[in-house]
Structures are given as C-alpha cells and as structure tokens.
Design a protein around this motif. Structure first.
Motif, PDB file in Angstrom:
ATOM      1  N   PRO A   1     -44.045 115.523 113.729  1.00  0.00           N
ATOM      2  CA  PRO A   1     -43.414 114.228 113.357  1.00  0.00           C
ATOM      3  C   PRO A   1     -43.806 113.397 114.208  1.00  0.00           C
ATOM      4  N   LYS A   2     -44.740 113.374 115.021  1.00  0.00           N
ATOM      5  CA  LYS A   2     -45.550 112.348 116.037  1.00  0.00           C
ATOM      6  C   LYS A   2     -46.828 111.896 115.442  1.00  0.00           C
ATOM      7  N   ALA A   3     -47.143 112.559 114.169  1.00  0.00           N
ATOM      8  CA  ALA A   3     -48.416 112.393 113.650  1.00  0.00           C
ATOM      9  C   ALA A   3     -48.343 110.886 113.178  1.00  0.00           C
ATOM     10  N   LEU A   4     -49.551 110.138 113.735  1.00  0.00           N
ATOM     11  CA  LEU A   4     -49.527 108.604 113.384  1.00  0.00           C
ATOM     12  C   LEU A   4     -50.897 108.336 112.230  1.00  0.00           C
ATOM     13  N   ALA A   5     -50.585 107.727 111.236  1.00  0.00           N
ATOM     14  CA  ALA A   5     -51.565 107.255 110.332  1.00  0.00           C
ATOM     15  C   ALA A   5     -51.426 105.546 110.507  1.00  0.00           C
TER      16      ALA A   5
ATOM     17  N   LEU B 182     -47.877 104.299 110.817  1.00  0.00           N
ATOM     18  CA  LEU B 182     -46.856 105.146 109.860  1.00  0.00           C
ATOM     19  C   LEU B 182     -46.629 106.464 110.557  1.00  0.00           C
ATOM     20  N   TYR B 183     -45.598 106.877 110.496  1.00  0.00           N
ATOM     21  CA  TYR B 183     -45.136 108.305 111.205  1.00  0.00           C
ATOM     22  C   TYR B 183     -44.611 108.924 109.999  1.00  0.00           C
ATOM     23  N   PRO B 184     -45.154 109.485 108.941  1.00  0.00           N
ATOM     24  CA  PRO B 184     -44.816 109.702 107.596  1.00  0.00           C
ATOM     25  C   PRO B 184     -43.946 111.193 107.921  1.00  0.00           C
ATOM     26  N   TRP B 185     -44.046 111.935 108.838  1.00  0.00           N
ATOM     27  CA  TRP B 185     -43.254 113.199 109.058  1.00  0.00           C
ATOM     28  C   TRP B 185     -42.185 113.108 109.979  1.00  0.00           C
ATOM     29  N   SER B 186     -42.043 111.891 110.328  1.00  0.00           N
ATOM     30  CA  SER B 186     -40.994 111.798 111.707  1.00  0.00           C
ATOM     31  C   SER B 186     -39.575 112.383 111.347  1.00  0.00           C
ATOM     32  N   GLU B 187     -39.083 112.378 110.192  1.00  0.00           N
ATOM     33  CA  GLU B 187     -38.017 113.131 109.717  1.00  0.00           C
ATOM     34  C   GLU B 187     -37.964 114.626 110.293  1.00  0.00           C
ATOM     35  N   TRP B 188     -39.109 115.148 110.155  1.00  0.00           N
ATOM     36  CA  TRP B 188     -39.034 116.467 110.697  1.00  0.00           C
ATOM     37  C   TRP B 188     -38.861 116.902 111.967  1.00  0.00           C
ATOM     38  N   VAL B 189     -38.376 116.004 112.692  1.00  0.00           N
ATOM     39  CA  VAL B 189     -37.789 116.344 114.089  1.00  0.00           C
ATOM     40  C   VAL B 189     -36.421 117.153 113.940  1.00  0.00           C
ATOM     41  N   ALA B 190     -35.780 117.030 112.801  1.00  0.00           N
ATOM     42  CA  ALA B 190     -34.523 117.862 112.441  1.00  0.00           C
ATOM     43  C   ALA B 190     -34.677 118.818 111.505  1.00  0.00           C
TER      44      ALA B 190
ATOM     45  N   LEU C  45     -42.988  99.783  98.119  1.00  0.00           N
ATOM     46  CA  LEU C  45     -44.311  99.875  98.841  1.00  0.00           C
ATOM     47  C   LEU C  45     -44.088 100.563 100.272  1.00  0.00           C
ATOM     48  N   GLU C  46     -43.035 100.548 100.927  1.00  0.00           N
ATOM     49  CA  GLU C  46     -42.893 101.215 102.096  1.00  0.00           C
ATOM     50  C   GLU C  46     -42.872 102.641 101.878  1.00  0.00           C
ATOM     51  N   ASN C  47     -42.385 103.358 101.001  1.00  0.00           N
ATOM     52  CA  ASN C  47     -42.310 104.666 100.451  1.00  0.00           C
ATOM     53  C   ASN C  47     -43.707 104.998 100.267  1.00  0.00           C
ATOM     54  N   LEU C  48     -44.252 104.328  99.535  1.00  0.00           N
ATOM     55  CA  LEU C  48     -45.669 104.538  98.940  1.00  0.00           C
ATOM     56  C   LEU C  48     -46.597 104.697 100.265  1.00  0.00           C
ATOM     57  N   LEU C  49     -46.727 103.655 101.006  1.00  0.00           N
ATOM     58  CA  LEU C  49     -47.419 103.718 102.011  1.00  0.00           C
ATOM     59  C   LEU C  49     -47.199 105.003 103.023  1.00  0.00           C
ATOM     60  N   ASP C  50     -45.965 105.296 103.214  1.00  0.00           N
ATOM     61  CA  ASP C  50     -45.546 106.552 103.824  1.00  0.00           C
ATOM     62  C   ASP C  50     -46.014 107.657 103.483  1.00  0.00           C
ATOM     63  N   ALA C  51     -45.887 107.932 101.919  1.00  0.00           N
ATOM     64  CA  ALA C  51     -46.396 109.101 101.054  1.00  0.00           C
ATOM     65  C   ALA C  51     -47.943 109.462 101.545  1.00  0.00           C
ATOM     66  N   MET C  52     -48.787 108.123 101.342  1.00  0.00           N
ATOM     67  CA  MET C  52     -49.980 108.073 101.516  1.00  0.00           C
ATOM     68  C   MET C  52     -50.610 108.699 102.895  1.00  0.00           C
ATOM     69  N   GLY C  53     -49.854 108.066 104.016  1.00  0.00           N
ATOM     70  CA  GLY C  53     -49.685 108.551 105.281  1.00  0.00           C
ATOM     71  C   GLY C  53     -49.533 110.093 105.355  1.00  0.00           C
ATOM     72  N   GLY C  54     -48.716 110.341 104.766  1.00  0.00           N
ATOM     73  CA  GLY C  54     -48.091 111.786 105.058  1.00  0.00           C
ATOM     74  C   GLY C  54     -49.354 112.686 104.153  1.00  0.00           C
ATOM     75  N   LEU C  55     -49.819 112.459 103.125  1.00  0.00           N
ATOM     76  CA  LEU C  55     -51.032 113.175 102.487  1.00  0.00           C
ATOM     77  C   LEU C  55     -52.006 113.191 103.311  1.00  0.00           C
ATOM     78  N   LEU C  56     -52.444 112.009 104.099  1.00  0.00           N
ATOM     79  CA  LEU C  56     -53.461 111.862 104.996  1.00  0.00           C
ATOM     80  C   LEU C  56     -53.381 112.723 106.156  1.00  0.00           C
ATOM     81  N   VAL C  57     -52.178 112.959 106.717  1.00  0.00           N
ATOM     82  CA  VAL C  57     -51.884 113.906 107.730  1.00  0.00           C
ATOM     83  C   VAL C  57     -52.149 115.454 107.253  1.00  0.00           C
ATOM     84  N   LEU C  58     -51.666 115.746 106.172  1.00  0.00           N
ATOM     85  CA  LEU C  58     -51.774 117.107 105.563  1.00  0.00           C
ATOM     86  C   LEU C  58     -53.190 117.377 105.466  1.00  0.00           C
TER      87      LEU C  58
END
Length: 189
Positions: free
Chosen positions: A89-93, A102-110, A137-150
C-alpha cells in the motif's frame, strides 16, 4: 552477421505501448490537479486496457509467489500479494514531469478492499450508461501506476534489465522481496 536474440519482457513491452498512448493523451489533456476528474472515451479505453493487463500480471505474480495459486480476482490477488509484500500500500510511482505522485495500491491497507481505480474500471466496463464519468484521468494514472508496481514485483530479479525505461512513470520507491518475506524499499529515481 551475428544477431543475438535478446530476452523479451512481454508485459514490460505492453506497458510501454500503453504508456505511449497515455503520453499521447497528455497532448490533449493536461495532467494537472484540475483535470483529474476529466473523462472521455479514450480514457475509458485506456483504463480498461491497463486494468486488463493488471489482472494478467497480478495472476502471474501470484503464480510466481505460489505455484499452486488459484488467485483469479482482485480480492484473492490482494491476499496473496500482500502476504508476500505487506507494504505494497506504500508503493509509490510518480510522474515527475507533471508533479504527480501515485499510491495506486493504498486501499490495500484494509482487507478485501479493491483500489478505487479497479472498482471504477468495472463500473465503466459493466455499467457504462450510468458510470462512464468514472473513466477519469485520475483512475487511468493510478491504474498505470498500479501496473508499474506489479511489473516491478513480477520482474524483480530482472528489473535492472527492463529496457527501455519508462518515459513518463518512475517507480520512485517500490518493493523488492528479499526472501523469507523480508521486504525493503529501493529507490531507483
């Protein structure tokens, strides 16, 4: 003539292709705080494409972490990935060119909480008539950040070989599995 065939990173290459589309989008929509709620057909198309690749890479990552994995939903991905990388959840892109972090996985704290962008993608995909405005745009950028982290986690042993580098996104701090579930942040910026 000798031609050496390089090792191919297919999911990284696909990320770069998606990133190229996002860069083109930035010529028409300025990536700024004021425009994060902007939505369009192009953003919806990209959001669904990126989220589909997140699904593919998350499944592969779970298989890498546990060959017997049967994870096939975001909730199951969260359980398996968070077990190995509890600080995800703290992974930053970041997108330094536009001053965006972007902290695309921040909701995964719960437990069993999908990322906001994942839920938006499903609403746009299945109920476009009433949720099209969530293709932002926000959801798209977060999704891209999430993909980058994975991708960083999936290719973690080969991450130094991912070429070319991203032109837009930088994984400023991301997680590396050090074995025995010891995880540390590493800065590549």
């Amino acid at each position: 003539m000798i031609v050496k065939e390089p090792f191919i990173f297919p999911h990284w290459n696909y990320f770069l292709c998606l990133e190229d589309d996002v860069i083109r989008l930035s010529r028409w929509v300025e990536f700024s705080q004021r425009n994060l709620d902007c939505y369009s057909i192009e953003i919806a198309r990209l959001l669904m494409s990126v989220s589909a690749e997140v699904d593919v890479v998350a499944r592969l990552l779970c298989k890498n972490l546990n060959p017997a994995s049967k994870a096939d939903t975001i909730g199951k991905y969260q359980q398996e990935i968070s077990a190995s990388f509890p600080t995800i959840p703290k992974a930053l892109a970041s997108i330094p060119r536009h001053g965006i972090e972007l902290y695309p996985w921040s909701e995964w704290v719960a437990a069993r909480t999908p990322p906001k962008w994942w839920s938006a993608t499903n609403k746009v995909k299945h109920h476009r008539e009433s949720h099209f405005h969530q293709a932002t745009l926000e959801n798209l950028l977060d999704a891209m950040g999430g993909l980058l982290v994975l991708l960083t986690l999936y290719y973690r042993k080969e991450v130094h070989r991912l070429m070319p580098l991203s032109q837009l996104f930088i994984p400023k701090a991301f997680l590396i599995n050090m074995g025995d579930n010891h995880v540390r942040f590493i800065d590549r910026a």
